[in-house]
Structure formats: structure tokens, C-alpha cells
Design a protein around this motif. Structure first.
Motif, PDB file in Angstrom:
ATOM      1  N   TYR A 227      32.846 -11.221  -9.443  1.00 20.68           N
ATOM      2  CA  TYR A 227      31.468 -10.489  -8.800  1.00 20.68           C
ATOM      3  C   TYR A 227      30.792 -11.212  -8.185  1.00 20.68           C
ATOM      4  O   TYR A 227      30.802 -12.599  -8.200  1.00 20.68           O
ATOM      5  N   ASP A 228      30.141 -11.013  -7.010  1.00 26.31           N
ATOM      6  CA  ASP A 228      29.320 -11.620  -6.069  1.00 26.31           C
ATOM      7  C   ASP A 228      27.667 -11.083  -6.432  1.00 26.31           C
ATOM      8  O   ASP A 228      27.556  -9.945  -6.669  1.00 26.31           O
ATOM      9  N   LEU A 229      26.721 -12.211  -6.606  1.00 29.39           N
ATOM     10  CA  LEU A 229      25.343 -11.981  -7.108  1.00 29.39           C
ATOM     11  C   LEU A 229      24.672 -12.117  -5.724  1.00 29.39           C
ATOM     12  O   LEU A 229      24.850 -13.231  -5.100  1.00 29.39           O
ATOM     13  N   GLU A 230      23.924 -11.074  -5.288  1.00 29.99           N
ATOM     14  CA  GLU A 230      22.860 -11.241  -4.407  1.00 29.99           C
ATOM     15  C   GLU A 230      21.542 -11.027  -5.078  1.00 29.99           C
ATOM     16  O   GLU A 230      21.234 -10.134  -5.689  1.00 29.99           O
ATOM     17  N   LEU A 231      20.553 -12.221  -4.984  1.00 25.64           N
ATOM     18  CA  LEU A 231      19.230 -12.129  -5.590  1.00 25.64           C
ATOM     19  C   LEU A 231      18.400 -12.089  -4.267  1.00 25.64           C
ATOM     20  O   LEU A 231      18.674 -12.899  -3.293  1.00 25.64           O
ATOM     21  N   THR A 232      17.459 -11.010  -4.212  1.00 24.24           N
ATOM     22  CA  THR A 232      16.863 -11.023  -2.860  1.00 24.24           C
ATOM     23  C   THR A 232      15.213 -10.558  -3.260  1.00 24.24           C
ATOM     24  O   THR A 232      15.180 -10.013  -4.343  1.00 24.24           O
ATOM     25  N   THR A 233      14.486 -10.476  -2.314  1.00 25.69           N
ATOM     26  CA  THR A 233      12.996  -9.988  -2.592  1.00 25.69           C
ATOM     27  C   THR A 233      13.239  -8.473  -1.659  1.00 25.69           C
ATOM     28  O   THR A 233      13.952  -8.405  -0.893  1.00 25.69           O
ATOM     29  N   PRO A 234      12.304  -7.672  -1.930  1.00 23.25           N
ATOM     30  CA  PRO A 234      12.200  -6.257  -1.174  1.00 23.25           C
ATOM     31  C   PRO A 234      12.003  -6.588   0.263  1.00 23.25           C
ATOM     32  O   PRO A 234      11.430  -7.311   0.762  1.00 23.25           O
ATOM     33  N   GLY A 235      12.730  -5.477   0.789  1.00 21.96           N
ATOM     34  CA  GLY A 235      12.498  -5.488   2.407  1.00 21.96           C
ATOM     35  C   GLY A 235      11.049  -4.706   2.863  1.00 21.96           C
ATOM     36  O   GLY A 235      10.471  -4.271   1.979  1.00 21.96           O
ATOM     37  N   VAL A 236      10.758  -4.801   4.210  1.00 20.63           N
ATOM     38  CA  VAL A 236       9.627  -4.214   4.640  1.00 20.63           C
ATOM     39  C   VAL A 236       9.439  -2.506   4.477  1.00 20.63           C
ATOM     40  O   VAL A 236       8.340  -2.350   4.067  1.00 20.63           O
TER      41      VAL A 236
ATOM     42  N   HIS B   3       2.888  -3.598  -6.105  1.00 21.68           N
ATOM     43  CA  HIS B   3       3.298  -3.822  -4.935  1.00 21.68           C
ATOM     44  C   HIS B   3       2.307  -3.598  -3.782  1.00 21.68           C
ATOM     45  O   HIS B   3       2.148  -4.319  -2.894  1.00 21.68           O
ATOM     46  N   TRP B   4       1.127  -2.782  -4.018  1.00 19.81           N
ATOM     47  CA  TRP B   4       0.024  -2.732  -2.873  1.00 19.81           C
ATOM     48  C   TRP B   4      -0.524  -4.151  -2.917  1.00 19.81           C
ATOM     49  O   TRP B   4      -0.863  -4.615  -1.744  1.00 19.81           O
ATOM     50  N   ARG B   5      -0.991  -4.719  -4.304  1.00 20.44           N
ATOM     51  CA  ARG B   5      -1.859  -5.968  -4.287  1.00 20.44           C
ATOM     52  C   ARG B   5      -0.824  -7.062  -3.572  1.00 20.44           C
ATOM     53  O   ARG B   5      -1.661  -7.735  -2.665  1.00 20.44           O
ATOM     54  N   ARG B   6       0.498  -7.011  -3.797  1.00 20.07           N
ATOM     55  CA  ARG B   6       1.057  -7.915  -3.232  1.00 20.07           C
ATOM     56  C   ARG B   6       1.345  -7.852  -1.479  1.00 20.07           C
ATOM     57  O   ARG B   6       1.722  -8.898  -0.807  1.00 20.07           O
ATOM     58  N   SER B   7       0.868  -6.548  -0.874  1.00 23.04           N
ATOM     59  CA  SER B   7       1.185  -6.328   0.540  1.00 23.04           C
ATOM     60  C   SER B   7      -0.116  -6.333   0.901  1.00 23.04           C
ATOM     61  O   SER B   7      -0.458  -5.840   2.179  1.00 23.04           O
ATOM     62  N   THR B   8      -1.435  -6.824   0.192  1.00 25.89           N
ATOM     63  CA  THR B   8      -2.479  -6.893   0.916  1.00 25.89           C
ATOM     64  C   THR B   8      -2.583  -7.389   2.332  1.00 25.89           C
ATOM     65  O   THR B   8      -1.930  -8.491   2.540  1.00 25.89           O
ATOM     66  N   GLY B   9      -3.447  -6.840   3.139  1.00 23.12           N
ATOM     67  CA  GLY B   9      -3.328  -7.236   4.534  1.00 23.12           C
ATOM     68  C   GLY B   9      -2.015  -6.812   5.482  1.00 23.12           C
ATOM     69  O   GLY B   9      -2.406  -6.846   6.815  1.00 23.12           O
ATOM     70  N   ARG B  10      -1.221  -6.012   4.997  1.00 17.98           N
ATOM     71  CA  ARG B  10      -0.027  -5.603   5.639  1.00 17.98           C
ATOM     72  C   ARG B  10      -0.263  -4.076   6.149  1.00 17.98           C
ATOM     73  O   ARG B  10      -1.061  -3.432   5.461  1.00 17.98           O
ATOM     74  N   THR B  11       0.287  -3.765   7.241  1.00 16.57           N
ATOM     75  CA  THR B  11       0.042  -2.520   7.528  1.00 16.57           C
ATOM     76  C   THR B  11       1.034  -1.691   6.828  1.00 16.57           C
ATOM     77  O   THR B  11       1.959  -1.822   6.761  1.00 16.57           O
ATOM     78  N   VAL B  12       0.498  -0.438   6.399  1.00 12.91           N
ATOM     79  CA  VAL B  12       1.165   0.616   5.706  1.00 12.91           C
ATOM     80  C   VAL B  12       0.974   1.982   6.345  1.00 12.91           C
ATOM     81  O   VAL B  12       0.045   2.267   6.617  1.00 12.91           O
ATOM     82  N   LYS B  13       2.092   2.922   6.270  1.00 10.33           N
ATOM     83  CA  LYS B  13       2.013   4.404   6.381  1.00 10.33           C
ATOM     84  C   LYS B  13       2.121   5.036   5.103  1.00 10.33           C
ATOM     85  O   LYS B  13       2.937   4.796   4.171  1.00 10.33           O
ATOM     86  N   VAL B  14       0.922   5.780   4.984  1.00 11.97           N
ATOM     87  CA  VAL B  14       0.644   6.376   3.721  1.00 11.97           C
ATOM     88  C   VAL B  14       0.872   8.092   3.947  1.00 11.97           C
ATOM     89  O   VAL B  14      -0.033   8.486   4.923  1.00 11.97           O
ATOM     90  N   ALA B  15       1.408   8.629   3.052  1.00  7.84           N
ATOM     91  CA  ALA B  15       1.167  10.288   2.913  1.00  7.84           C
ATOM     92  C   ALA B  15       0.630  10.241   1.568  1.00  7.84           C
ATOM     93  O   ALA B  15       1.063   9.930   0.631  1.00  7.84           O
ATOM     94  N   TYR B  16      -0.630  11.176   1.532  1.00  4.17           N
ATOM     95  CA  TYR B  16      -1.056  11.459   0.051  1.00  4.17           C
ATOM     96  C   TYR B  16      -1.691  12.897   0.357  1.00  4.17           C
ATOM     97  O   TYR B  16      -1.702  13.620   1.253  1.00  4.17           O
ATOM     98  N   THR B  17      -2.092  13.362  -0.858  1.00  2.53           N
ATOM     99  CA  THR B  17      -2.601  14.979  -0.870  1.00  2.53           C
ATOM    100  C   THR B  17      -4.014  14.796  -1.482  1.00  2.53           C
ATOM    101  O   THR B  17      -4.017  14.186  -2.405  1.00  2.53           O
TER     102      THR B  17
ATOM    103  N   ALA C 175       4.454   5.844   0.501  1.00  2.00           N
ATOM    104  CA  ALA C 175       3.722   4.739   1.245  1.00  2.00           C
ATOM    105  C   ALA C 175       4.751   3.602   1.431  1.00  2.00           C
ATOM    106  O   ALA C 175       5.782   3.230   0.590  1.00  2.00           O
ATOM    107  N   VAL C 176       5.003   3.197   2.720  1.00  2.00           N
ATOM    108  CA  VAL C 176       5.746   2.011   2.926  1.00  2.00           C
ATOM    109  C   VAL C 176       5.077   1.104   3.910  1.00  2.00           C
ATOM    110  O   VAL C 176       4.441   1.360   4.798  1.00  2.00           O
ATOM    111  N   VAL C 177       5.565  -0.175   3.963  1.00  2.00           N
ATOM    112  CA  VAL C 177       5.047  -1.213   4.829  1.00  2.00           C
ATOM    113  C   VAL C 177       5.536  -0.902   5.991  1.00  2.00           C
ATOM    114  O   VAL C 177       6.683  -0.809   6.087  1.00  2.00           O
ATOM    115  N   ASP C 178       4.646  -0.972   7.026  1.00  2.00           N
ATOM    116  CA  ASP C 178       5.085  -0.623   8.392  1.00  2.00           C
ATOM    117  C   ASP C 178       5.320  -1.961   9.181  1.00  2.00           C
ATOM    118  O   ASP C 178       4.537  -3.183   8.878  1.00  2.00           O
TER     119      ASP C 178
END
Length: 183
Positions: free
Chosen positions: A75-84, A93-107, A150-153
Motif C-alpha cells: 500500500y501507499d501511505l499519504e499523511l497530510t494536513t487538511p486543505g483550505v 477547526h475554528w480555533r486553528r483557523s483564527t485570523g483566516r477568512t471563512v465563508k459561513v452559512a448559518y440559520t 463553513a469553509v476557510v476561503d
């Protein structure tokens, strides 16, 4: 069957990741023709360097080999961090992205809302989003339980110091971010 296999893989690698200070975000077993690929997504506070990921990858591979969970087939192993574009689904996830721009949909009260802003302080299940418009800063508080997506933009605009300070970043973090963008 692959769901069971991914759970087994997660059970084997999670202690290795936890001991190294990482959270296991996802395990995917991919089977392109003639191959097996294992993709493991990890994250931690402060991010990770390529060297740290390479070292962690070796430790994870050793754990998988020792457990026998992958069997005899290569097998091939790929270890990675989350993408944008990764959805923000947990408070960490929110805490680790502090200061980044995010697009949020909420109700709120049955009404769907959308907002784009920089992730600011998070407390008691509420995130403060910092918005900059023509040099003026404003904030929007969003209850995390009301977020539907919600996704980092990707944001090519360089924020000013006041905007980053409003997000709760200190001098050291602001300087670190400036160094990354001054290449």
C-alpha cells in the motif's frame, strides 16, 4: 468492508498521532486499479512542518506494519494536513483557523444567513467574525450550533494589523504570518 478497514486503521494509528500531539481528522482507503492508497488527515494546534509530517508518517507506517491491519498486499501511505477548502465542523477547526477568512452559512430563527469574515475569538460555542470594509472593522457573532456550512476561503488580500488584532492574534502570531506571506 472498507468502512471497517478504515476504522481498524484509525484504531491503530490514533495512539501514535495522539502521542505526537496530533488529532486524527480522517482515514480514507482508496483503491485505484492495481493499488491501495491509505490517506490519513491529521491536524494540531500551531500547524505542522513538512519535516514533522515526514517523521510522523514513518511512525504511522511502522504502527500499521506492526499491527498487520494492512495484510500482505503493498500500500501507499499519504499523511497530510487538511486543505483550505475543508469544512469547519468542530470547534478546534475554528480555533486553528483564527485570523483566516471563512465563508459561513448559518440559520437564525429559521432564516438562512451568509457571512464572510476573519475568524476571531471563540468562547462558549460562539465565534466572532471580523469584517473589514473600507478600513472599518465590524463583528458578527455566530453560534456554532447554527452553522450549516463553513469553509476557510482563499483570501489574497493582506489584512492589516488592526484586523488581525481584532481576531485575537498577538504580536508573535502576526509576525509569523507576515513572514509566511513575504516570500
Amino acid at each position: 468492508m472498507s468502512g471497517d478497514k478504515t476504522e481498524l486503521i484509525g484504531t491503530v494509528v490514533e495512539p501514535v498521532l495522539t502521542d505526537a500531539g496530533y488529532d486524527l481528522e480522517e482515514v480514507a482507503l482508496l483503491t485505484p486499479p492495481g493499488r491501495r492508497d491509505v490517506r490519513i488527515v491529521v491536524d494540531r494546534d500551531g500547524g505542522a512542518s513538512l519535516d514533522a509530517i515526514a517523521e510522523l508518517s514513518r511512525a504511522v507506517d511502522e504502527a500499521l506494519e506492526a499491527s498487520g491491519v494492512m495484510g500482505e498486499q503493498p500500500y501507499d501511505l499519504e499523511l497530510t494536513t487538511p486543505g483550505v477548502g475543508r469544512p469547519l465542523t468542530a470547534e478546534r477547526h475554528w480555533r486553528r483557523s483564527t485570523g483566516r477568512t471563512v465563508k459561513v452559512a448559518y440559520t437564525v430563527d429559521g432564516v438562512d444567513k451568509d457571512v464572510v469574515g476573519r475568524i476571531g475569538p471563540i468562547a462558549e460555542g460562539v465565534v466572532t467574525l471580523v469584517k473589514a470594509d473600507k478600513g472599518r472593522l465590524s463583528t458578527v457573532d455566530v453560534v456554532l450550533d447554527t452553522v450549516t456550512r463553513a469553509v476557510v476561503d482563499v483570501d489574497f488580500r493582506r489584512p492589516d494589523e488592526a484586523e488581525l488584532r481584532a481576531c485575537g492574534l498577538d504580536d508573535a502570531e502576526i509576525a509569523r504570518r507576515r513572514e509566511r506571506t513575504d516570500d
